[in-house]
Design a protein around this motif. Structure first.
Motif, PDB file in Angstrom:
ATOM      1  N   GLU A 100       0.825  -1.206   0.000  1.00 19.65           N
ATOM      2  CA  GLU A 100       0.000   0.000   0.000  1.00 19.65           C
ATOM      3  C   GLU A 100       0.861   1.258   0.000  1.00 19.65           C
ATOM      4  N   VAL A 101       1.974   1.199   0.718  1.00 17.73           N
ATOM      5  CA  VAL A 101       2.883   2.348   0.772  1.00 17.73           C
ATOM      6  C   VAL A 101       3.445   2.662  -0.610  1.00 17.73           C
ATOM      7  N   VAL A 102       3.926   1.656  -1.335  1.00 15.07           N
ATOM      8  CA  VAL A 102       4.516   1.938  -2.647  1.00 15.07           C
ATOM      9  C   VAL A 102       3.452   2.364  -3.655  1.00 15.07           C
ATOM     10  N   ARG A 103       2.234   1.879  -3.492  1.00 14.10           N
ATOM     11  CA  ARG A 103       1.159   2.354  -4.376  1.00 14.10           C
ATOM     12  C   ARG A 103       0.913   3.840  -4.147  1.00 14.10           C
ATOM     13  N   HIS A 193      11.168   2.177 -10.659  1.00 17.02           N
ATOM     14  CA  HIS A 193       9.739   1.973 -10.943  1.00 17.02           C
ATOM     15  C   HIS A 193       8.891   3.076 -10.322  1.00 17.02           C
ATOM     16  N   LEU A 194       9.271   3.549  -9.137  1.00 19.90           N
ATOM     17  CA  LEU A 194       8.529   4.647  -8.520  1.00 19.90           C
ATOM     18  C   LEU A 194       8.637   5.916  -9.357  1.00 19.90           C
ATOM     19  N   GLU A 203       5.047  -3.507  -7.715  1.00 15.69           N
ATOM     20  CA  GLU A 203       4.467  -4.486  -6.799  1.00 15.69           C
ATOM     21  C   GLU A 203       5.182  -5.830  -6.921  1.00 15.69           C
ATOM     22  N   ASP A 204       5.542  -6.199  -8.139  1.00 14.24           N
ATOM     23  CA  ASP A 204       6.224  -7.474  -8.350  1.00 14.24           C
ATOM     24  C   ASP A 204       7.582  -7.500  -7.656  1.00 14.24           C
ATOM     25  N   VAL A 205       8.373  -6.431  -7.803  1.00 18.55           N
ATOM     26  CA  VAL A 205       9.705  -6.428  -7.200  1.00 18.55           C
ATOM     27  C   VAL A 205       9.619  -6.349  -5.682  1.00 18.55           C
ATOM     28  N   VAL A 206       8.613  -5.630  -5.155  1.00 16.81           N
ATOM     29  CA  VAL A 206       8.442  -5.556  -3.699  1.00 16.81           C
ATOM     30  C   VAL A 206       8.082  -6.929  -3.144  1.00 16.81           C
ATOM     31  N   ARG A 207       7.194  -7.640  -3.812  1.00 16.31           N
ATOM     32  CA  ARG A 207       6.825  -8.981  -3.344  1.00 16.31           C
ATOM     33  C   ARG A 207       8.035  -9.906  -3.320  1.00 16.31           C
ATOM     34  N   ARG A 208       8.803  -9.899  -4.387  1.00 17.32           N
ATOM     35  CA  ARG A 208       9.985 -10.772  -4.449  1.00 17.32           C
ATOM     36  C   ARG A 208      11.028 -10.361  -3.413  1.00 17.32           C
TER      37      ARG A 208
END
Length: 228
Positions: A100-103, A193-194, A203-208
């Motif tokens: 949520e923060v990166v979004r 990406h930001l 979102e993909d890189v944050v999850r990984r």
């Protein structure tokens, strides 16, 4: 001409002695300077830090609440083993909040926050092969900067209050060859990406990035069984 009196300066926030001792002991536990199973002496800690035993007792109670020490009344106090279940819970909480923060950051792209994150990436790169302790500190500053930039610094504090077990896992994982480089690459991608508002890729890189340590937990436990 009469001048208006200046407003009184706000009171300086002082950290209690108990909190200071807690912070010092917690840092030593997270860094594995104090290893799981090691016994703690209240009197020796008080002597080492030059305080009375009362703040030491309070600090140990806070560490017990966090699950980092085990207190056996009238017997002993020792550093707890790493609890993988608790680490998974904290990782679940952090993943939910950090996505949520990166979004939020991708929607607003605050320049000062992105510039600070870029600076931290550069500082991490400079310590990559020389100081893993400083590298880990910069890692935490990088993620805290995101929460601050999104206007939710208290949520970072919440995560940190529960992160003792997973932080020790990360410390062990960071010793693996190539792990620091993988972290640095992820941070570089997050900033890029930001800056460009690539939400799906972000979102993909944050999850990984956030699942990397627990994905290798079996290997970590096998290599460092004495900590579990």
């Amino acid at each position: 001409m009469d001048t208006l009196p200046l407003p009184a300066a706000p009171p300086t926030r002082r950290i209690s002695t108990s909190r200071q001792v807690y912070d010092l002991l917690r840092d030593r536990i997270i860094s594995l300077d104090l290893v799981p199973g090691a016994q703690l002496s209240r009197s020796e800690i008080a002597l080492f830090y030059g305080v009375s035993q009362t703040p030491v007792r309070d600090a140990l109670q806070m560490l017990e609440t966090e699950g980092l020490v085990l207190v056996y009344p009238q017997s002993r106090t020792e550093i707890s083993r790493i609890d993988i279940g608790q680490a998974r819970e904290t990782q679940f909480l952090r993943m939910s909040l950090e996505l949520e923060v990166v979004r939020a950051l991708a929607a607003t792209r605050p320049q000062a926050t992105l510039d600070r994150m870029q600076q931290l990436v550069a500082e991490q790169e400079s310590t990559l092969d020389t100081d893993l302790g400083q590298f880990a500190l910069l890692d935490r500053q990088f993620h805290r900067t995101m929460f601050e930039g999104a206007g939710v610094p208290n949520l970072w504090t919440l995560i940190q209050s529960r992160s003792g077990h997973i932080d020790r896992l990360r410390k062990l994982n960071l010793m693996d060859p190539g792990k620091a480089g993988t972290i640095l690459a992820a941070h570089t991608q997050i900033v890029d990406h930001l800056r460009h508002g690539r939400i799906a890729a972000l979102e993909d890189v944050v999850r990984r990035h956030l699942t990397g340590t627990l994905a290798t937990v079996d290997a970590i436990r096998l290599a460092h069984s004495q900590f579990f």
